[in-house]
Design a protein around this motif. Sequence first.
Motif, short mmCIF file in Angstrom:
data_model
loop_
_atom_site.label_atom_id
_atom_site.label_comp_id
_atom_site.label_asym_id
_atom_site.label_seq_id
_atom_site.Cartn_x
_atom_site.Cartn_y
_atom_site.Cartn_z
N GLY A 11 -2.46 -0.64 -9.94
CA GLY A 11 -2.31 0.78 -10.24
C GLY A 11 -0.94 1.26 -9.81
O GLY A 11 -0.32 0.69 -8.92
N ASN A 12 -0.45 2.34 -10.43
CA ASN A 12 0.87 2.89 -10.08
C ASN A 12 0.91 3.48 -8.68
O ASN A 12 1.98 3.77 -8.16
N ASP A 13 -0.26 3.68 -8.08
CA ASP A 13 -0.35 4.29 -6.74
C ASP A 13 -0.61 3.23 -5.66
O ASP A 13 -1.16 3.53 -4.62
N TYR A 14 -0.19 2.00 -5.91
CA TYR A 14 -0.36 0.88 -4.97
C TYR A 14 -1.84 0.61 -4.67
O TYR A 14 -2.21 0.32 -3.54
N THR A 15 -2.65 0.71 -5.69
CA THR A 15 -4.04 0.29 -5.58
C THR A 15 -4.26 -0.88 -6.52
O THR A 15 -3.50 -1.09 -7.46
N ARG A 27 -11.91 -0.46 -6.01
CA ARG A 27 -10.50 -0.11 -5.85
C ARG A 27 -10.09 -0.43 -4.42
O ARG A 27 -10.73 0.00 -3.46
N ASP A 29 -6.97 -0.12 -1.74
CA ASP A 29 -5.75 0.62 -1.45
C ASP A 29 -4.80 -0.26 -0.63
O ASP A 29 -5.10 -0.63 0.50
N LYS A 31 -1.69 0.66 0.29
CA LYS A 31 -0.70 1.43 1.05
C LYS A 31 -0.71 1.13 2.56
O LYS A 31 0.37 1.01 3.15
N LYS A 43 6.56 -3.03 -1.77
CA LYS A 43 6.93 -1.62 -1.97
C LYS A 43 7.73 -1.46 -3.26
O LYS A 43 7.74 -0.40 -3.86
N ILE A 45 7.77 -1.63 -6.79
CA ILE A 45 6.63 -1.60 -7.73
C ILE A 45 6.68 -2.75 -8.72
O ILE A 45 5.63 -3.25 -9.14
N ASN A 49 3.53 -5.25 -9.13
CA ASN A 49 2.88 -5.48 -10.42
C ASN A 49 2.79 -6.95 -10.81
O ASN A 49 2.20 -7.28 -11.84
#
Length: 78
Positions: A11-15, A27, A29, A31, A43, A45, A49
């Motif tokens: 995910g784009n939110d580091y999930t 999911r 997380d 972070k 960190k 992205i 990915n």
Amino acid sequence: MYPTVKEVKPGNDYTLLLTFDNGDKKRFDMKPYLDKGIFRELKDISKFNTVHISFDTVEWGNEADFDPEVLFTNSEII
């Protein structure tokens, strides 16, 4: 024994959106881990990915990985 990871989507939110072999979708997380050891590199992205399935868990291009038990027990059902 804990379920193994069969599918992962970053995910784009580091999930991580995970599908386990028992059918659970969860999911995770990332972070809280991004300031620790080899996970610092994620960190970026584009590096985050690169996540993919490796055997029964997830791994990144920099060879960082997680025990599937950690992924299963520390993630939320979606």
